[in-house]
Write a protein that holds these residues in place. Structure first.
Motif, PDB file in Angstrom:
ATOM      1  N   GLY A 122      77.797-102.173  45.106  1.00 31.90           N
ATOM      2  CA  GLY A 122      76.385-101.779  45.233  1.00 31.90           C
ATOM      3  C   GLY A 122      76.238-100.281  45.300  1.00 31.90           C
ATOM      4  O   GLY A 122      75.348 -99.684  44.677  1.00 31.90           O
ATOM      5  N   PHE A 123      77.172 -99.648  46.028  1.00 34.76           N
ATOM      6  CA  PHE A 123      77.085 -98.199  46.211  1.00 34.76           C
ATOM      7  C   PHE A 123      77.335 -97.459  44.896  1.00 34.76           C
ATOM      8  O   PHE A 123      76.766 -96.384  44.669  1.00 34.76           O
ATOM      9  CB  PHE A 123      78.096 -97.768  47.278  1.00 34.76           C
ATOM     10  N   ILE A 146      74.158 -97.159  43.213  1.00 34.72           N
ATOM     11  CA  ILE A 146      73.349 -96.134  43.879  1.00 34.72           C
ATOM     12  C   ILE A 146      73.731 -94.743  43.355  1.00 34.72           C
ATOM     13  O   ILE A 146      72.879 -93.935  43.000  1.00 34.72           O
ATOM     14  CB  ILE A 146      73.560 -96.175  45.415  1.00 34.72           C
ATOM     15  N   ASP A 184      73.118 -94.052  49.783  1.00 34.80           N
ATOM     16  CA  ASP A 184      72.648 -95.046  50.746  1.00 34.80           C
ATOM     17  C   ASP A 184      73.529 -94.967  51.985  1.00 34.80           C
ATOM     18  O   ASP A 184      74.661 -95.439  51.990  1.00 34.80           O
ATOM     19  CB  ASP A 184      72.703 -96.445  50.129  1.00 34.80           C
ATOM     20  N   ILE A 198      74.248 -98.612  54.580  1.00 34.68           N
ATOM     21  CA  ILE A 198      75.018 -99.819  54.282  1.00 34.68           C
ATOM     22  C   ILE A 198      75.756-100.368  55.502  1.00 34.68           C
ATOM     23  O   ILE A 198      75.769-101.573  55.715  1.00 34.68           O
ATOM     24  CB  ILE A 198      76.002 -99.585  53.116  1.00 34.68           C
ATOM     25  N   SER A 226      72.124-102.845  46.636  1.00 30.03           N
ATOM     26  CA  SER A 226      73.039-102.247  47.607  1.00 30.03           C
ATOM     27  C   SER A 226      72.925-102.970  48.951  1.00 30.03           C
ATOM     28  O   SER A 226      73.936-103.290  49.587  1.00 30.03           O
ATOM     29  CB  SER A 226      72.731-100.759  47.763  1.00 30.03           C
TER      30      SER A 226
END
Lengths: 333, 335, 511
Positions: free
Chosen positions: B51-52, B55, B62, B65, B218
């Protein structure tokens, strides 16, 4: 031009903040009758000291459009290092403090060099610094909470009083005055603001943005180091987790104080009022017997609100736009 | 060969070299148990790192998390303690909560035009505090250790053969995400929004909606990792995940996804995740102080980013010099 | 869709009016395009070309007038997306391309071909389609090339392909050759002719008369927001276009534009054989005390680069700069200390600090004279200097605390100039002194420059505004492709002569 009104205008932000602060005090005194006691207010001021001291130096990074997230780890490490120099290596306490300050300055200098010369975003550099400084602090202290029993003059920095007022408060106010003068009255302050306002224009008028930024991060680390030394002396303890999370309080104080994170403007006095406000909010939560977990929640909300206000965005307009977006009507059905 | 391929070769080479060194230094390193546990650790970080990566491709960040992991595990614990609902009902709710948090982050970032790191730093504080508040407490007010007994939930911590389910999920999610990024219009839009938001808007991409979607993903990944973490520990604590951001950031960055946006993929992140997990395991196996870990992780981030910037600068300089020389030559001809 | 008999006009604009809350930018302009023609749109800076294009593409809205495109009425509330759907495309230099993506990805962004019945991109098909287009036009590209690695000329062809894939029937190219080499320009012209053969209409905006002459079927000339003439066929000659663009013969009251030879005075600055790869080529000149030296040339001719090199912003490869008789290797700090002043071309990006007061903007360039050796700024001295600048330049409002970002363009420019005036100024470099400045402030700016030159300050002025250049300069140097191509030293120089030189139409002028 009327100088009085100009002076008033120049300090508009601070005055408005002070108004909010007074309002907050009224609310708190209505909520709890323990609030408006000398003991409680001294307590608040005391707890504000560490954040306040860090803020005086940390405010320069946002003014240039950057940020320093490493201040809390730096403060914790400073306490541990000072203790090692004094009590493990047996140095004179003044020498120990000076060496600690030099190390702090060196780390800040490194943050500045990596950000400017390698064009790495400041929050990445300082976040990585926050992590490795914490590791070093843990390594040096072996993860222990070390109690500092001596030397006595060192402990006086934190617990001593002068005319009935704790010494850390003197230190904070001295730094606030110095920082205010540095920002508003010196060549360096002008350059810092110029770099944040328009780096290209500043460069074309003879300002060296890299040099300015490196000094900014050095100052930030030095005040964090001072806060760490005061903290070690105040709590009579050197511990790597002592200041965990303080960077968020520092940012809150700065943002609440009206400094834009986009750079180009800032107020040291505003940040001090911001720090006091953070102190009051925490104090209020305590007086209401709320668990300490409410502290980061309050801080987070205050940051978001202050940011939106600094940004000058109209919340109703944004919400209206969002609800009026294409597709919203169908979604509502 | 492309730069990113060379980078991956170097990283893989380093992985193998460190692996060999570790197995010489400590024979237990090569034990199947240790390797699988290491992979399990890597997968828990890796799911969040997927997910990162997205980003970072949008040139965002982010910081929330870790706190999403904490709050979702606390949501599960509350369901276990106060309801009789089975895990297959509350686990989807916890995952949805992760998405919702991502939506809030994305909304503040896009609609109020606030800096990403400060918004997610603020939500991180809020979520970390909330996790403590909603943690299940005993009569004295101390956080109670709630044990997970639901077999469905516990099955998340099981293995298939020697391999942990989390590792399989990590690999499947990685493949799916990579495919999504490279082979769907939505994935292409994410790259475009990160590389050049103005141009993306000119091409008719809804950049705001794309960004919000990425922050939701994310949040989802963090929540998913949280479920596996809880299943593995058979319990959940409000401190889960807090401070893990740095491992995730280090994994993604060393995998070759820069902070500048528009570039990066999941394969790099997988190698980066393995690399960081190996380093952490190595520190453990060599009997070094665990406090070295943050120093190494922080150091890796700075060194990687500095090296990347230095290389990019160097390459750009060479390219512009060549272009200028070419331009000059043909100008002479033309004039 | 429409069953009307297609007229031979693709676009027909009638009586277009536009004002940006004040000055009339366009008044009653008619502009029409035939199907499949190459149509040049020319005019001096500020003649209204870009505004007209912005109205056609829907970036801004018109105040009055009708537009018919391909038989459809175009409403006033037109926008960019709608114009794209109609088939109008603008070829940007590189603005709309996505870095890190391949040529094919860029061409088909948001309309990638999908696998049948699935939401997945058919990469093979996409690359094949792109490659097919590339080969059809014979471009020097591969569908799988990454954009970042392509030179600007090739990025432009990607833009063209993108427009073609959108089924554009009208392509607008704004100064497409300004950053291309001669060879690359030739290739672009071939592409443009190919587009024409396909039946696509091309609007070509350029200051380069020889290109306009070579390419165009018709030429529309604008001047001061009005339509001057539409030329066709034999009527199109560079000299005629330039005559129409300038539009007036030299009159008596312009005799004060007569240049003054000040070359017998003390030399302030001497530049010898200055070269910078790809920017400047063997530039030499002398600048004298009290002289206003004008620099003419097209955008991209190296004027700004020359100023930046002399001021010390960018390095140069070869050559020498002498300042007051001594060899001088410039850095910005040194230049300021030696009495240079620099007014950059892009005021908002490089000149002002919008969020800061007038005092702050003026103070930052004068920190040396308003602070004590210990580094403390004297608020009194700072205010006094600012007041001086405000009153000499007539900055309005005359409030030192006013934020510069809230001032009008003219007053912002006065602040940028003002910060140098209160110094011991010896050499002032001004790049485009009056872009975005209203007429009143313009005249004041000219008077300031005149006054400085009378006081002995050497001034270098870069300007694309020809009346301004001839009005201000004692001597004019024209640059073309990084070289000095012509120098006007005496008598009366006309705008026409400068423009001819800059466009490369010099009778026996070029070496």
């Amino acid at each position: 031009m009327n100088t009085k009104s100009a002076l008033f205008k120049e300090h508009m932000v601070e005055l408005r903040l002070f108004g909010v602060l007074l309002g907050l005090m009224v609310v708190l005194s209505l909520i709890s009758d323990r609030f408006l006691t000398v003991d409680n207010l001294t307590n608040v001021l005391w707890s504000v000291c560490l954040i306040g001291i860090m803020t005086t130096g940390a405010i320069y990074a946002p003014i240039t459009g950057g940020i320093d997230l490493s201040v809390a780890s730096m403060a914790a490490l400073a306490g541990i290092l000072a203790n090692v120099f004094m009590n493990t290596l047996g140095m004179n306490w003044i020498v120990a403090i000076l060496i600690t300050l030099v190390i702090g300055a060196g780390i800040g200098w490194l943050n500045g060099v990596v950000t400017t010369k390698f064009l790495v975003p400041a929050f990445i550099v300082t976040m990585a610094a926050k992590t490795y400084l914490f590791g070093v602090a843990m390594l040096v202290s072996n993860g222990d909470q070390i109690t500092i029993m001596e030397p006595a003059p060192f402990l006086q920095i934190g617990i001593g009083k002068l005319l009935g007022i704790p010494i850390p408060i003197y230190i904070m106010f001295t730094l606030v005055i110095l920082s205010h003068i540095l920002l508003k009255k010196t060549v360096f302050g002008r350059r810092t603001i110029a770099v944040g306002a328009n780096e290209v224009a500043a460069k074309l008028t003879g300002v060296n943005p890299d040099r300015t930024r490196i000094i900014v991060y050095t100052i930030s680390s030095v005040t964090a180091t001072i806060a760490g030394i005061v903290m070690a002396s105040l709590t009579q303890q050197a511990y790597a987790m002592n200041a965990t999370g303080y960077e968020l309080d520092v940012i809150t104080a700065i943002v609440v104080g009206g400094t834009s994170l986009m750079g180009g403007s800032g107020s040291v006095v505003g940040a001090l009022i911001g720090a006091v406000m953070v102190g009051f909010i925490n104090n209020g939560l305590n007086l209401l017997d709320m668990p300490s977990a409410f502290h980061p929640i309050a801080t987070g909300i205050v940051i978001l609100v202050a940011l939106i206000m600094n940004q000058g965005v109209s919340v109703p307009a944004v919400l209206k736009k969002w609800f009026a977006r294409p597709g919203a009507a169908e979604a509502a059905k | 060969m492309s730069v990113s391929a060379i980078r991956r070769l170097i990283l893989t080479g380093l992985l193998i070299a460190i692996g060999i060194a570790l197995s010489i230094a400590n024979p237990t390193f090569l034990k199947l148990d240790n390797l699988m546990t290491m992979l399990q650790e890597a997968s828990l970080t890796g799911i969040v790192a997927i997910g990162f990566t997205l980003i970072l491709i949008t040139a965002g960040i982010d910081m929330s998390i870790g706190a999403v992991i904490a709050i979702t595990s606390m949501i599960c614990v509350n369901f276990i303690s106060y309801t009789q609902l089975p895990a297959y009902i509350y686990i989807p709710i916890a995952l949805a909560a992760g998405c919702a948090i991502g939506w809030v982050n994305g909304f503040f970032i896009t609609h109020f035009k606030l800096p990403e790191f400060i918004v997610t730093l603020a939500t991180r504080g809020i979520l970390a505090g909330l996790a403590l508040i909603i943690a299940v407490k005993d009569e004295q007010g101390f956080v109670k250790n709630v044990f997970i007994e639901d077999p469905v939930f516990l099955s998340f911590g099981e293995t298939v053969g020697p391999v942990y389910i989390v590792t399989i999920v990590f690999i499947l999610l990685a493949i799916a995400t990579q495919f999504f990024m490279k082979r769907t219009r939505a994935g292409t839009n994410i790259y475009a929004s990160g590389a050049n938001p103005t141009a993306a808007r000119l091409s008719g991409i809804n950049v705001d909606r794309t960004l919000i979607g990425v922050y939701m993903f994310s949040g989802f990944c963090a929540a998913l990792s949280s479920i596996f973490l809880a299943a593995r520990m058979m319990t959940a604590m409000p401190e889960f995940g807090i401070g893990n951001e740095l491992d995730v950031i280090a994994s993604v960055v060393i995998g070759g996804t820069p902070f500048t946006g528009g570039i990066g993929d999941i394969w790099g992140t997988i190698i980066g995740t393995l690399f960081i997990a190996l380093i952490k395991n190595g520190i453990l196996k060599l009997g070094l102080s665990p406090y070295i870990q943050p120093i190494v992780i922080g150091g890796i981030i700075i060194v990687t980013v500095v090296a990347d910037v230095w290389y990019k600068h160097h390459a750009e300089k060479k390219a512009t010099q060549a272009a200028r020389r070419k331009a000059m030559e043909s100008k002479e001809v033309g004039a | 869709m429409s069953n009307n008999v297609k007229s031979d006009l693709l676009l027909e604009c009638r009586g277009i009016d536009k004002n940006y809350n004040g000055p009339q930018v366009l008044s009653k302009v008619d502009f029409s395009l035939r199907r499949g023609e190459i149509h040049a749109l020319v005019g001096e800076n500020g003649a209204g070309k870009s505004t007209l294009i912005k109205i056609v593409t829907g970036i801004t809205n018109r105040n009055a007038g009708t537009i018919v495109f391909d038989g459809h009425d175009v409403p006033v509330e037109h926008n960019k997306n709608a114009s794209e759907k109609l088939g109008i495309a603008v070829i940007y230099q590189e603005l709309s391309l996505i870095h890190g993506m391949t040529v094919a990805q860029n061409i088909f962004l948001t309309k990638e071909p999908l696998l049948p019945g699935l939401p997945f991109i058919d990469i093979k098909k996409m690359n094949a389609m792109a490659q097919e287009m590339i080969e059809k036009y014979g471009f020097d590209l591969k569908a799988t090339d990454i954009i970042d690695k392509l030179p600007i000329a090739q990025r432009q062809t990607v833009e063209i392909l993108k427009a073609l894939s959108n089924k554009a029937s009208l392509m607008i190219m704004d100064e497409p050759t300004s950053s291309l080499t001669a060879k690359e320009s030739e290739r672009l012209f071939k592409i443009i002719r190919m587009l024409k053969a396909e039946g696509i209409t091309v609007v070509y905006i350029s200051h380069r008369m020889e290109e306009v002459y070579d390419l165009s079927d018709r030429v529309t000339v604008l001047r001061d927001g009005k339509l001057v003439s539409v030329l066709e066929g034999e009527e199109i000659t560079p000299a005629e276009i330039i005559r129409l663009m300038i539009g007036r013969e030299l009159t008596e009251d312009e005799s004060h534009h007569k240049m003054v030879d000040k070359r017998d005075r003390e030399v302030v600055l001497e530049v010898k054989n200055l070269s910078a790869e790809g920017k400047l080529n063997d530039v030499s000149f002398k600048l004298h005390k009290g002289e206003v030296l004008g620099f003419g040339g097209l955008v991209g001719s190296g004027r700004t680069e020359l100023m930046r090199a002399i001021y010390g912003i960018d390095a140069f490869d070869a050559g020498e700069i002498m300042y007051l008789g001594k060899t001088y290797s410039p850095t910005v700090e040194k230049s300021i200390a030696s009495g240079f002043g620099f007014v950059p071309e892009e005021r908002r990006l490089q000149g002002i600090m919008g969020g800061i007061s007038i005092t702050g903007n003026i103070g930052i360039a004068n920190l040396d004279s308003i602070s004590s050796p210990a580094g403390f700024v004297s608020r009194d001295k700072e205010l006094e200097r600012t007041q001086t600048a405000i009153s000499t330049l007539n900055i309005k409002p005359a409030n030192p605390d006013h934020l510069v970002g809230n001032l009008s363009g003219g007053n912002q420019q006065k602040v940028v100039v003002g910060k140098w005036l209160i110094r011991d100024l010896k050499l002032l470099i001004v790049d485009e002194p009056t872009v975005g400045v209203d007429i009143g402030a313009k005249e004041e700016m000219y008077q300031t420059i005149d006054r400085l030159s009378r006081e002995g300050v050497a001034v270098m002025v870069v300007s694309s505004d020809l009346p301004e250049l001839t009005r201000l300069s004692d001597r004019i140097i024209v640059l073309r492709k990084g070289r000095i191509i012509k120098e006007f030293t005496e008598g009366v120089v006309t705008e026409e002569e400068v423009l001819r030189a800059a466009s490369g139409i010099v009778e026996g002028g070029a070496k």
